[in-house]
Design a protein around this motif. Structure first.
Motif, PDB file in Angstrom:
ATOM      1  N   LYS A 134     -33.068  15.373   8.403  1.00 57.97           N
ATOM      2  CA  LYS A 134     -32.447  15.196   7.088  1.00 57.97           C
ATOM      3  C   LYS A 134     -30.960  14.956   7.282  1.00 57.97           C
ATOM      4  O   LYS A 134     -30.355  15.426   8.246  1.00 57.97           O
ATOM      5  N   LYS A 135     -30.383  14.209   6.353  1.00 61.55           N
ATOM      6  CA  LYS A 135     -28.960  13.906   6.430  1.00 61.55           C
ATOM      7  C   LYS A 135     -28.393  13.825   5.023  1.00 61.55           C
ATOM      8  O   LYS A 135     -29.056  13.319   4.108  1.00 61.55           O
ATOM      9  N   ILE A 136     -27.197  14.328   4.833  1.00 58.63           N
ATOM     10  CA  ILE A 136     -26.509  14.201   3.555  1.00 58.63           C
ATOM     11  C   ILE A 136     -25.124  13.617   3.808  1.00 58.63           C
ATOM     12  O   ILE A 136     -24.400  14.088   4.685  1.00 58.63           O
ATOM     13  N   SER A 137     -24.774  12.572   3.068  1.00 57.66           N
ATOM     14  CA  SER A 137     -23.466  11.938   3.179  1.00 57.66           C
ATOM     15  C   SER A 137     -22.782  12.009   1.825  1.00 57.66           C
ATOM     16  O   SER A 137     -23.314  11.504   0.829  1.00 57.66           O
ATOM     17  N   LEU A 138     -21.632  12.629   1.805  1.00 56.99           N
ATOM     18  CA  LEU A 138     -20.854  12.778   0.578  1.00 56.99           C
ATOM     19  C   LEU A 138     -19.647  11.856   0.630  1.00 56.99           C
ATOM     20  O   LEU A 138     -18.868  11.895   1.583  1.00 56.99           O
ATOM     21  N   TYR A 139     -19.502  11.044  -0.410  1.00 57.73           N
ATOM     22  CA  TYR A 139     -18.401  10.083  -0.491  1.00 57.73           C
ATOM     23  C   TYR A 139     -17.279  10.716  -1.312  1.00 57.73           C
ATOM     24  O   TYR A 139     -17.424  10.892  -2.530  1.00 57.73           O
ATOM     25  N   PRO A 140     -16.165  11.071  -0.684  1.00 55.39           N
ATOM     26  CA  PRO A 140     -15.107  11.794  -1.380  1.00 55.39           C
ATOM     27  C   PRO A 140     -14.607  11.066  -2.630  1.00 55.39           C
ATOM     28  O   PRO A 140     -14.278   9.875  -2.577  1.00 55.39           O
ATOM     29  N   ASP A 141     -14.602  11.802  -3.732  1.00 56.44           N
ATOM     30  CA  ASP A 141     -14.059  11.355  -5.017  1.00 56.44           C
ATOM     31  C   ASP A 141     -14.880  10.285  -5.720  1.00 56.44           C
ATOM     32  O   ASP A 141     -14.579   9.924  -6.866  1.00 56.44           O
ATOM     33  N   ALA A 142     -15.905   9.745  -5.088  1.00 61.08           N
ATOM     34  CA  ALA A 142     -16.706   8.697  -5.713  1.00 61.08           C
ATOM     35  C   ALA A 142     -17.505   9.258  -6.877  1.00 61.08           C
ATOM     36  O   ALA A 142     -17.917  10.416  -6.881  1.00 61.08           O
ATOM     37  N   TYR A 143     -17.745   8.400  -7.853  1.00 60.09           N
ATOM     38  CA  TYR A 143     -18.480   8.794  -9.055  1.00 60.09           C
ATOM     39  C   TYR A 143     -19.989   8.580  -8.858  1.00 60.09           C
ATOM     40  O   TYR A 143     -20.479   8.474  -7.745  1.00 60.09           O
ATOM     41  N   HIS A 144     -20.698   8.499  -9.970  1.00 59.07           N
ATOM     42  CA  HIS A 144     -22.159   8.547  -9.970  1.00 59.07           C
ATOM     43  C   HIS A 144     -22.825   7.323  -9.346  1.00 59.07           C
ATOM     44  O   HIS A 144     -23.778   7.451  -8.585  1.00 59.07           O
ATOM     45  N   GLU A 145     -22.343   6.139  -9.691  1.00 64.01           N
ATOM     46  CA  GLU A 145     -23.009   4.910  -9.248  1.00 64.01           C
ATOM     47  C   GLU A 145     -22.283   4.335  -8.028  1.00 64.01           C
ATOM     48  O   GLU A 145     -21.352   3.539  -8.154  1.00 64.01           O
ATOM     49  N   LEU A 146     -22.728   4.727  -6.853  1.00 65.88           N
ATOM     50  CA  LEU A 146     -22.066   4.296  -5.629  1.00 65.88           C
ATOM     51  C   LEU A 146     -22.134   2.781  -5.454  1.00 65.88           C
ATOM     52  O   LEU A 146     -21.220   2.185  -4.872  1.00 65.88           O
ATOM     53  N   VAL A 147     -23.183   2.142  -5.963  1.00 62.33           N
ATOM     54  CA  VAL A 147     -23.318   0.686  -5.795  1.00 62.33           C
ATOM     55  C   VAL A 147     -22.320  -0.087  -6.641  1.00 62.33           C
ATOM     56  O   VAL A 147     -22.146  -1.298  -6.457  1.00 62.33           O
TER      57      VAL A 147
END
Length: 320
Positions: A266-279
């Motif tokens: 399993k892996k989790i990647s968190l994008y700092p400060d990004a909102y809900h819709e990463l795309v």
């Protein structure tokens, strides 16, 4: 049909008509296949700008407007007679996912199949392998090579009051398909003002849901982290991606679910400060997200190729 994708209206298990898109990898065919499940009150056309890139990497992506949403609910010429906006339930939605898993397995035999979902679709993609009763059957779950959950709806970032949720659940039993306002502020979705403005003007997006659809979505997500996580298959890899600035779904709930599920890969990647819709985010995040998803899929094209070390696939969340 366009040079980018093929459109088709296909019948589900109960004959319900679905609008579908297939972004097909060129000859000699795909090395992997993705079944994509979109979020609440949206539709698959919103992902076209990223979905067109998967075939370039040898991956075929199949997507469909979910029951109760997009053209599946609104297309006057093709929609089913009983279709209505927001008219859905987790039982139907999970059954639909099972149907498309089986469909794609037949269409692309012996190709690794990955389930990917965003927001509500992310919650459904996480729920799919944890059900105790059909749908889906455990035999269908075994057809999956892995799951990717983008900003999954496990808990809301700011949950509705419990008394309101309780009342909504009771009303859903009495009037399951009565519509109810369900507006998410557009500026909560991303830091991309143009994308948020397009969301507000999109004729296929209505800011309503039904009592049954909304209650199932919210309560189902909570059950995931409270109990259902225990039934996650120990041999089913999963990737979580989410922004720490998400104002819609809680990234802390995603971390909690990630920490609880009994699987090493399993892996989790968190994008700092990004909102809900990463795309739809800024600062090159859509491209980074695409590369991460493709790279993760490529490491899981066979059961042996996916056997990474524990340190690579578990442990603290990575910050991108």
């Amino acid at each position: 049909m366009t040079s980018l994708y093929t459109e088709a209206w296909l019948a589900g298990s109960d004959g319900h008509q679905f609008y579908t898109r297939t972004y097909a990898a060129p000859a000699p065919g795909p090395k992997a296949v993705i079944l994509f499940v979109h979020g609440f009150a949206e539709h698959v056309r919103r992902y076209e700008h990223v979905h067109i890139d998967y075939p370039k990497r040898g991956i075929t992506l199949f997507s469909f407007d979910q029951r109760g949403f997009g053209r599946t609910a609104l297309d006057k010429e093709h929609k089913s007679k009983d279709a209505a906006y927001g008219k859905t339930s987790w039982k139907w939605q999970l059954g639909d996912i099972e149907w498309w898993v089986k469909y794609l397995t037949k269409e692309y035999p012996d190709k690794p199949l990955f389930l990917m979902g965003h927001s509500m679709g992310g919650g459904l993609s996480l729920a799919f392998p944890t059900r105790t009763e059909p749908p889906p059957s455990q035999n269908t779950v075994k057809l999956l090579r892995g799951v990717i959950a983008s900003s999954p709806l496990i808990r809301q970032t700011t949950p509705a009051p419990k008394v309101m949720r309780w009342a909504g659940g009771k009303l859903a039993n009495l009037f399951p398909f009565k519509t109810f306002p369900a507006d998410v502020p557009a500026d909560y979705l991303s830091r991309n003002e143009a994308a948020n403005e397009a969301n507000l003007k999109d004729p296929l997006i209505k800011r309503i849901g039904t009592l049954r659809g909304l209650d199932d979505m919210l309560s189902g997500g909570e059950h995931l982290v409270e109990d259902d996580y225990q039934r996650w298959p120990k041999d089913l890899p999963v990737l979580f991606v989410q922004g720490t600035g998400d104002k819609v779904t809680s990234y802390k709930a995603t971390e909690e679910f990630y920490n609880k599920i009994p699987v090493q890969d399993k892996k989790i990647s968190l994008y700092p400060d990004a909102y809900h819709e990463l795309v739809h985010e800024i600062d090159g995040i859509p491209a980074k997200l695409f590369e991460e998803c493709v790279s993760w899929i490529e490491t899981h094209l066979s059961s042996s190729e996916g056997a990474e070390s524990d340190e690579a696939v578990s442990g603290p969340a990575s910050k991108l």
